[in-house]
Write a protein that holds these residues in place. Structure first.
Motif, PDB file in Angstrom:
ATOM      1  N   SER A 101     104.797 156.105 -28.637  1.00 44.30           N
ATOM      2  CA  SER A 101     104.208 155.406 -29.047  1.00 44.30           C
ATOM      3  C   SER A 101     105.828 154.277 -30.398  1.00 44.30           C
ATOM      4  CB  SER A 101     104.008 155.772 -30.671  1.00 44.30           C
ATOM      5  OG  SER A 101     104.479 156.520 -31.882  1.00 44.30           O
ATOM      6  N   ASP A 152     104.888 142.130 -24.416  1.00 39.81           N
ATOM      7  CA  ASP A 152     104.134 143.520 -25.205  1.00 39.81           C
ATOM      8  C   ASP A 152     103.999 144.831 -25.539  1.00 39.81           C
ATOM      9  OD1 ASP A 152     102.928 143.059 -23.248  1.00 39.81           O
ATOM     10  OD2 ASP A 152     101.005 142.303 -24.727  1.00 39.81           O
ATOM     11  N   THR A 153     105.093 145.024 -24.167  1.00 36.38           N
ATOM     12  CA  THR A 153     104.822 146.715 -22.973  1.00 36.38           C
ATOM     13  C   THR A 153     106.432 146.591 -23.502  1.00 36.38           C
ATOM     14  OG1 THR A 153     104.429 145.871 -20.910  1.00 36.38           O
ATOM     15  CG2 THR A 153     102.641 145.964 -22.371  1.00 36.38           C
ATOM     16  N   ASN A 198     104.284 153.019 -19.240  1.00 37.54           N
ATOM     17  CA  ASN A 198     104.416 151.481 -20.370  1.00 37.54           C
ATOM     18  C   ASN A 198     104.334 151.966 -21.819  1.00 37.54           C
ATOM     19  OD1 ASN A 198     105.581 150.141 -18.222  1.00 37.54           O
ATOM     20  ND2 ASN A 198     103.478 149.831 -17.428  1.00 37.54           N
ATOM     21  N   ALA A 225     103.291 150.802 -25.453  1.00 36.45           N
ATOM     22  CA  ALA A 225     102.150 149.359 -26.044  1.00 36.45           C
ATOM     23  C   ALA A 225     102.908 148.606 -27.008  1.00 36.45           C
ATOM     24  CB  ALA A 225     101.049 149.579 -26.946  1.00 36.45           C
ATOM     25  N   GLN A 239     103.605 141.125 -29.984  1.00 34.03           N
ATOM     26  CA  GLN A 239     104.732 140.128 -28.835  1.00 34.03           C
ATOM     27  C   GLN A 239     106.327 140.021 -29.222  1.00 34.03           C
ATOM     28  OE1 GLN A 239     103.388 139.664 -26.280  1.00 34.03           O
ATOM     29  NE2 GLN A 239     105.556 138.350 -24.956  1.00 34.03           N
TER      30      GLN A 239
END
Length: 268
Positions: free
Chosen positions: A144, A223-224, A236, A238, A242
């Protein structure tokens, strides 16, 4: 007068022509004297013969060995002490064997140590090393990313969290490998944050602080976040909205405490 002189001359001639008679004692004395002279002559002749024989033998065998006079003693050194009166020699007591232990080397009490038997465990042998912990795999981890900036400000400071969701302990090596598509190099690591490898038991977490931008060029908005392990393929992750990255982006090593990880990017 001439007659007297003639008479005297005739008496003298007669006395010389007829010697007086000799007694028996005088004859024996003269015989003894002759025998002594003869013995002396014999003895002298024997000594002469012996001397001649010795001289002949010496000459035949090369003569006597030359006598070598001893070399004179060396001159006394100027620094040699003057010899004084002779001191009486002090007898040195002879050392006698003794069965008693020496007072300067006491015998230590106690049993004599014995060498360990061949093949047995040694007192200094290292303990059995623990089993090697396997590296964490991407399938046993959850990732995360959270924003660490105030609301309404651009997102620059991020905290990456990894959780062991598996059933076994595993180890994290190095730092997150972050490389965007078409980027020339991955995000640089902050070397000062390097620490010992992190070990995660099931349910435990580890952290890495991420500085997205450092005010440089070549920005990249996304955004990843493609995150890879060492070793391990990328996943990937998150991002909280942005985020704009540039060439000044930096990331720390994996650290067990979140506050410690954020200290390396707090002043940037």
């Amino acid at each position: 007068m001439p007659d007297d002189l003639s008479s005297a001359l005739r008496e003298l001639a007669d006395s010389a022509a007829c010697p007086p008679p000799t007694t028996g004692a005088e004859v024996r004395r003269r015989a003894v004297a002759r025998r002594r002279r003869r013995n002396s002559a014999y003895a002298g002749g024997g000594v002469a013969v012996v001397a001649a024989l010795a001289f002949g033998l010496t000459t035949a065998f090369g003569g006597p060995e030359p006598r070598l006079d001893p070399a004179p003693p060396p001159a006394a050194s100027l620094t040699a002490p003057t010899a004084g009166p002779a001191s009486p020699a002090v007898p040195t007591p002879s050392a006698s064997p003794s069965t008693e232990p020496s007072p300067t080397a006491p015998t230590l009490a106690g049993p004599t140590p014995t060498a360990p038997a061949t093949g047995g465990p040694s007192a200094t042998a290292p303990a059995t090393p623990p089993a090697t912990i396997a590296a964490c795999g991407v399938g046993d981890l959850a990732f995360s990313a959270t924003n660490q900036d105030e609301a309404g400000k651009p997102v620059r400071h991020l905290l990456l969290t990894v959780t062991n969701t598996g059933s076994a302990k595993c180890g994290l090596q190095g730092y997150p490998y972050l490389k965007f598509p078409h980027a020339r190099a991955p995000i640089a690591v902050i070397e000062d944050s390097k620490d010992a490898p992190v070990t995660l038991a099931p349910g435990e977490k580890a952290y890495a602080a991420l500085l997205a931008s450092g005010g440089r060029m070549d920005t990249y908005d996304t955004d990843t976040l493609p995150l890879g392990l060492q070793p391990g393929g990328p996943v990937n992750v998150a991002l909280p909205g942005q985020v704009s990255f540039d060439d000044g982006a930096r990331v720390t090593y994996w650290i067990p405490a979140s506050g410690l990880a954020l200290r390396f990017i707090g002043s940037r």
